[in-house]
Structures are given as C-alpha cells and as structure tokens.
Motif scaffolding. Structure first.
Motif, mmCIF file in Angstrom:
data_model
loop_
_atom_site.group_PDB
_atom_site.id
_atom_site.type_symbol
_atom_site.label_atom_id
_atom_site.label_comp_id
_atom_site.label_asym_id
_atom_site.label_seq_id
_atom_site.Cartn_x
_atom_site.Cartn_y
_atom_site.Cartn_z
ATOM 1 N N ASN A 44 34.829 47.051 46.303
ATOM 2 C CA ASN A 44 35.760 45.936 46.134
ATOM 3 C C ASN A 44 35.846 45.571 44.650
ATOM 4 O OD1 ASN A 44 37.112 43.485 46.056
ATOM 5 N ND2 ASN A 44 36.031 42.615 47.817
ATOM 6 N N PRO A 45 37.028 45.679 44.037
ATOM 7 C CA PRO A 45 37.154 45.371 42.615
ATOM 8 C C PRO A 45 36.865 43.919 42.270
ATOM 9 C CG PRO A 45 39.315 45.692 43.609
ATOM 10 C CD PRO A 45 38.310 46.113 44.628
ATOM 11 N N ASP A 46 36.886 43.037 43.268
ATOM 12 C CA ASP A 46 36.582 41.629 43.029
ATOM 13 C C ASP A 46 35.075 41.358 42.969
ATOM 14 O OD1 ASP A 46 39.284 40.927 42.992
ATOM 15 O OD2 ASP A 46 39.334 40.646 45.163
ATOM 16 N N ARG A 48 31.521 41.812 41.364
ATOM 17 C CA ARG A 48 30.937 42.173 40.073
ATOM 18 C C ARG A 48 29.428 42.373 40.148
ATOM 19 N NH1 ARG A 48 34.253 39.106 35.263
ATOM 20 N NH2 ARG A 48 36.356 39.580 36.048
ATOM 21 N N ARG A 201 30.034 48.314 35.235
ATOM 22 C CA ARG A 201 30.064 49.485 36.117
ATOM 23 C C ARG A 201 29.712 50.760 35.345
ATOM 24 N NH1 ARG A 201 33.114 49.072 41.272
ATOM 25 N NH2 ARG A 201 33.330 46.844 41.731
#
Length: 250
Positions: A44-46, A48, A201
C-alpha cells in the motif's frame, strides 16, 4: 478481517495488533492470513511504516500446539505460514517495528527476529522452546537477536531471557513499561513516517542487501529438520504432554 488480528492506518503508520486469547498462538490458516495482511500493508503506497504489537498476556506464543497434536499433518501448512509471515516482515518494502510484552515464544521470535526495530516492555521475555515442542526452526531469527553461543544455550535448554538482561545484546532499541509500549513504538514510527517514503523504501532494500547470509534460506534449512523431527515418536510425545499438561516421557 481475520479475528486473530486487526489493522488500522493513521498518518502513514499501519498498526497491526495480534489478539487471539489466551496466548496469541496462531493456527495454520491464521499464520497464512497474517502473512498476507503484512504483504498487503507493505504494498500500500499510503503505508510508510508498520508497527506490530499484541494484546493480552504476551506478544505471541507461536503456533497452536493443540492443532498440531490433533492434526500432525498440518505441520506442512504451519511451516509454510511461518515462512511466509517472517519473510513478509523481513522483506517488507517498508520498515517494520515490533513492540513486544510478556512472552515472546516460537513464532513470536520469528516475527521479532525478522523485524527492523524492536521495542520491549520491561516484562518481556524471549524463548525458543522448539526442542520441548518436538520441532525445529527459529534459530536463524534468534541469531539476529543474540550471538551464536547464546542462541545455542537458549535453543538447547529452552530457557527464557528477560528484556532487561537481553538489552546487553543490542537488539532492543528501547525498554519501557508496558503502559508506554504502544506510545513508544508509534513515536518511533512517526519519526520514520515523516521521511521521504521513496527514500525509506530504498533504504530498507539496501539494508536487507548488505546482511550476512540469507535469512529466508537459513530458515528453510531449519524447517527441513522440523520435518525430520516430526517423524520421531519423541516429537508426538512432546505435543501430547503439552496438551495433557504433564512432563514428557522419553
């Protein structure tokens, strides 16, 4: 959502909470579900950063021994679920923080040893009683926490070591009281979540790449010996004794 755990996302921090009374011991399907959820969070890019913690008496008691006593053939699925979960933590695209309290056993060691940062309550204890459960595995993850000879002592004896004593080995970032554990873990997570998600990342992948050896390959090697152990009548006796709440007889 799987009833063994819950998740929530707030300001880039995904919080996964294991909650399966009485001791947070997961069965074969729950380990697979946990692995999938951790993978979904990392994709999920949301998200972190991920924080894994638990409710109840302790962090995680590992696998459900009662399931394996009743269905010994499920060891294959348990092995697969453990492997997938620990890999999902270690190889996750984002940092994973574990916040542990009470007992950290078996699969709990696998999750903790695979993580990037460990925060512990002063009541946390670490142990890998695999020999007493007729199994193998977890030594590779324990060796990310303790030096070689300490790992062997803990593995051979099944003894536990408390967080205050374990602090000297360097894997615990911070020891706090149990009521401060969640806040402390989320505070560290918030600091990471403020950084560039792209850079974090990249950093996670880079740091994984410079580790000595391959954690997943080492664990798969160990799992082969779990299958060997399960072919022994001693292994069945350890599980039966555990279920019957008696000492094993060899």
């Amino acid at each position: 959502m799987n009833q063994a755990f819950t998740t929530q996302l707030n300001q880039g921090i995904a919080e996964l909470v294991i909650a399966k009374p009485p001791v947070n011991a997961l069965d074969s399907q729950e380990w697979h579900a946990l692995a999938r959820q951790i993978e979904v969070l990392g994709a999920n890019p949301d998200v972190r950063v991920i924080v894994i913690r638990a409710e109840g008496r302790g962090f995680c008691a590992g696998v459900d021994i009662k399931e394996l006593d009743k269905y010994p053939e499920r060891i294959v699925e348990v092995n697969a679920g453990n492997y997938a979960t620990f890999k999902a933590v270690h190889r996750n695209p984002v940092p994973v923080i574990v916040a542990v309290h009470g007992f950290v056993l078996g699969g709990g060691i696998g999750i903790t040893g695979a993580a990037d940062i460990v925060v512990a309550s002063d009541c946390a204890t670490f142990a890998l009683p695999e020999v007493d459960r007729g199994a193998m595995g977890g030594g590779a993850h324990l060796q990310r926490l303790f030096p070689v000879q300490k790992v062997r002592y803990l593995f051979f004896t099944g003894d536990s070591i408390g967080a205050p004593e374990a602090l000297q080995y360097g894997f615990i970032e911070r020891i706090v009281s149990k009521d401060q554990l969640r806040e402390t873990a989320l505070g560290i997570a918030a600091k990471i979540a403020e950084k560039s998600p792209g850079m974090i990342r990249i950093a996670k992948e880079a740091l994984n790449g410079i580790e000595d050896g391959n954690l997943e390959d080492k664990y798969r090697w160990e799992q082969g010996f779990t299958m060997q152990a399960y072919s022994s009548p001693d292994s069945a006796e350890t599980r039966r004794a555990f279920v019957e709440k008696r000492d094993a007889k060899f």
